[in-house]
Design a protein around this motif. Structure first.
Motif, short mmCIF file in Angstrom:
data_model
loop_
_atom_site.label_atom_id
_atom_site.label_comp_id
_atom_site.label_asym_id
_atom_site.label_seq_id
_atom_site.Cartn_x
_atom_site.Cartn_y
_atom_site.Cartn_z
N ALA A 115 7.49 -8.91 15.30
CA ALA A 115 7.06 -9.95 14.26
C ALA A 115 5.68 -9.36 13.87
CB ALA A 115 6.76 -11.20 14.82
N ALA A 116 4.89 -8.65 14.72
CA ALA A 116 3.63 -7.94 14.06
C ALA A 116 3.70 -6.96 13.21
CB ALA A 116 2.78 -7.56 15.41
N ALA A 117 4.74 -6.00 13.62
CA ALA A 117 5.14 -4.92 12.73
C ALA A 117 5.47 -5.33 11.62
CB ALA A 117 6.42 -4.08 13.46
N GLY A 118 6.49 -6.29 11.21
CA GLY A 118 6.84 -6.90 10.08
C GLY A 118 5.85 -7.50 9.07
N LEU A 119 4.71 -8.09 9.85
CA LEU A 119 3.73 -8.67 9.04
C LEU A 119 2.85 -7.35 8.69
CD1 LEU A 119 2.29 -11.53 11.48
CD2 LEU A 119 3.19 -11.67 9.15
N ALA A 120 2.65 -6.26 9.54
CA ALA A 120 2.04 -5.34 9.09
C ALA A 120 2.66 -4.45 7.79
CB ALA A 120 2.01 -4.32 10.04
N VAL A 121 3.88 -4.56 7.81
CA VAL A 121 4.46 -4.00 6.50
C VAL A 121 4.47 -4.97 5.29
CG1 VAL A 121 7.07 -3.75 5.63
CG2 VAL A 121 6.39 -2.76 8.00
N PHE A 122 4.49 -6.22 5.56
CA PHE A 122 4.12 -7.47 4.52
C PHE A 122 2.67 -7.03 3.92
CE2 PHE A 122 2.76 -11.55 2.95
CZ PHE A 122 4.11 -11.85 2.43
N TRP A 123 1.71 -6.74 4.95
CA TRP A 123 0.28 -6.60 4.34
C TRP A 123 0.32 -5.29 3.44
CZ3 TRP A 123 -3.12 -2.64 5.30
CH2 TRP A 123 -4.47 -2.99 4.89
N PHE A 124 0.81 -4.07 4.11
CA PHE A 124 0.90 -2.94 3.40
C PHE A 124 1.59 -2.92 1.86
CE2 PHE A 124 2.92 1.27 2.47
CZ PHE A 124 1.79 1.98 2.36
N LEU A 125 2.76 -3.74 1.74
CA LEU A 125 3.31 -3.87 0.43
C LEU A 125 2.58 -4.67 -0.57
CD1 LEU A 125 6.97 -4.55 1.57
CD2 LEU A 125 6.00 -2.26 0.79
N LEU A 126 1.87 -5.75 0.10
CA LEU A 126 0.90 -6.08 -0.90
C LEU A 126 -0.20 -5.60 -1.24
CD1 LEU A 126 0.55 -9.89 1.21
CD2 LEU A 126 1.86 -9.39 -1.01
N ARG A 127 -0.72 -4.57 -0.34
CA ARG A 127 -2.09 -3.85 -0.90
C ARG A 127 -1.47 -2.66 -1.79
NH1 ARG A 127 -3.33 -7.51 0.51
NH2 ARG A 127 -5.37 -8.20 1.69
N LYS A 128 -0.51 -2.22 -1.58
CA LYS A 128 0.20 -1.32 -2.73
C LYS A 128 0.63 -1.87 -3.86
CE LYS A 128 -0.40 2.36 -0.04
NZ LYS A 128 -1.25 3.43 -0.71
N GLY A 129 0.49 -3.33 -4.23
CA GLY A 129 0.97 -3.98 -5.34
C GLY A 129 2.35 -3.79 -5.60
N VAL A 130 3.20 -3.75 -4.60
CA VAL A 130 4.68 -3.87 -4.81
C VAL A 130 5.06 -5.47 -4.98
CG1 VAL A 130 6.75 -3.82 -3.48
CG2 VAL A 130 4.94 -2.08 -3.02
N ARG A 131 6.01 -5.58 -6.11
CA ARG A 131 6.34 -6.56 -6.68
C ARG A 131 7.78 -6.87 -6.45
NH1 ARG A 131 2.69 -9.06 -10.71
NH2 ARG A 131 0.94 -8.07 -10.96
#
Length: 472
Positions: A201-217
């Motif tokens: 779950a923590a890894a998934g949250l890290a991916v979630f955060w990374f995609l947000l910071r990269k501006g992925v829509r």
């Protein structure tokens, strides 16, 4: 020159007022649906011919067992749908921290202290009631939560003109309240932890955060990822709603130069109706179906666990929030807004004793394994919320005429600019527009006066001619 004394619960800024109005409008509609769902659950569960069908639907299992998700409908509502509610709560909290009242430490002190006192005192009332009565302390957290949607639904039903500053205070209280409720659930109601699932779950949250910071829509990226994170969090042993608030806190809620609204605000605008209009009412439908017979309600006042919940919601919440607000104003040398009285603060503090959604959830967690006591505690939450709502209705109605005067003053827009006049009083353009409006009105009145004068002179002249003719 010394700064003027700070006012407690003064008028909101225009952007904050607009945001609060939009948020409360959705929550009010959701609150009405919540009331309907709760009443439906009570009727469904208490009519003998229908009771068995309510139990059958609530306990019907569905979901992939191989993934550890073969859950009952009631369980899906509490762990699944409420994750949406806590996702919105996470966004609300993030926005308050970066752009709302909680951004300024001085302004944040009032709702934070009031909310903390509004949670600590009910817990203390519950604990004292059960220590003296020989009851279980497991439910100490049940009366600590405020249900903003239910409270706003009560305001909508009774038709009060509560000023926007008090409504915003209630909303901010609920946001801080939700934050600490989430912490309580995470810390005190987490059993055995599966560290592999928690790590996933923590890894998934890290991916979630990374995609947000990269501006992925694209919702097709985030929704499947969110479901995976939620499933892993559920299987970890940590309450699954924590996944929702964690993702909400990751969204950016500050606006950039080329943006009118931040991504967090846009997503909240999209998801809030789903939370308020579907997730929370469905949770209420499958959680509020408890026995409300005369004997069961009488037992609420004889059993320490249930009596502690009622007293915590009705007495603890009112004293805690009012006391926290008064102490904050007293020790920060702030004064209450000139338009309000301390009686108004006490009425809102009493209204905050409506603890429905999160209180029901914590009640289920606190007495897990004891179905009878769980239902009794749920009945206590319903009864305590009803008593708090009734008392608040009486207190608010006593001041409703004054609230209406304040509301009309806040909403007045005589220059038709789309912005209330109270927010434009320092703008020269506003006064020029008002001058032009009054000049047009004065010209129109002069024209009417001249017309009426001419008509009166004509009548007088006509009357004199008829009199001379009769004399002749």
């Amino acid at each position: 020159m010394s700064a003027p004394p700070r006012k407690v619960l003064g008028r909101l800024s225009l952007p904050e007022r607009t945001f609060v109005a939009d948020a409360l409008r959705t929550e009010t509609v959701g609150g009405v649906l919540l009331l309907i769902a709760a009443v439906t659950a009570l009727i469904w569960a208490n009519i003998p011919a229908l009771h068995s069908s309510y139990e059958s639907v609530s306990h019907y299992h569905l979901g992939p067992a191989a993934l550890g998700l073969d859950l009952s409908v009631e369980h899906w509502a509490a762990d699944g749908l409420l994750a949406i509610f806590f996702f919105v709560a996470g966004i609300e909290l993030k926005r308050e921290l970066v752009a709302g009242d909680l951004k300024d430490p001085k302004a944040a002190a009032l709702p934070v202290v009031a909310a903390l006192c509004g949670m600590a005192v009910p817990a203390l009332v519950y604990a004292l009631t059960n220590l003296t009565g020989g009851g279980s302390l497991a439910g100490w957290a049940v009366p600590t939560a405020t249900d903003i949607a239910f409270a706003l639904a009560v305001l909508a039903v009774i038709g009060t003109w509560l000023p926007s500053a008090l409504r915003a205070f209630l909303l901010t209280l609920a946001v801080v309240d939700d934050l600490f409720a989430i912490l309580i659930i995470a810390v005190f109601f987490t059993a055995d932890i599966d560290f592999a699932a928690l790590g996933g779950a923590a890894a998934g949250l890290a991916v979630f955060w990374f995609l947000l910071r990269k501006g992925v829509r694209g919702w097709y990226v985030y929704v499947p990822l969110a479901l995976v994170i939620w499933a892993l969090m559920y299987n970890s042993g940590v309450h699954a709603t924590i996944a929702g608030v964690a993702m909400g806190l990751m969204l950016r809620c500050s606006t950039r130069e080329d943006e009118k609204h931040s991504p967090g605000e846009r997503i909240e605008h999209l998801v809030r109706p789903l939370s308020a209009g579907l997730a929370v009412p469905l949770f209420a439908l499958f959680s509020a179906g408890v026995s409300v017979s005369g004997g069961a309600l009488g037992d609420v006042f004889r059993q320490p666990e249930t009596l502690g919940v009622v007293l915590g919601l009705v007495v603890g919440k009112a004293l805690g929030i009012f006391g926290g607000t008064w102490l904050t104003a007293r020790f920060t040398r702030a004064s209450l807004s000139d338009d309000l009285a301390w009686a108004d603060v006490f009425a809102v503090a009493t209204l905050a004793g409506i603890g429905f959604t999160v209180s029901l959830l914590i009640g289920e967690l606190a007495f897990d394994g004891d179905a009878t006591l769980t239902d009794e505690v749920k009945a206590a939450v319903l009864l305590g919320s009803l008593i708090a709502a009734t008392l608040a209705t009486v207190l608010l109605k006593l001041r409703n005429a004054e609230y209406r005067r304040l509301y009309e003053a806040e909403e007045r827009d005589e220059d038709h600019s789309g912005i209330p006049d109270v927010y434009e009083e320092d703008d020269p353009a506003y006064h020029l527009r008002m001058a032009a409006i009054y000049e047009r009105k004065a010209a129109e009145h002069r024209r009417i006066a001249e017309l009426k004068t001419a008509e009166r002179l004509a009548e007088v002249a006509g009357g004199a001619g008829e009199e001379d003719h009769r004399r002749a």
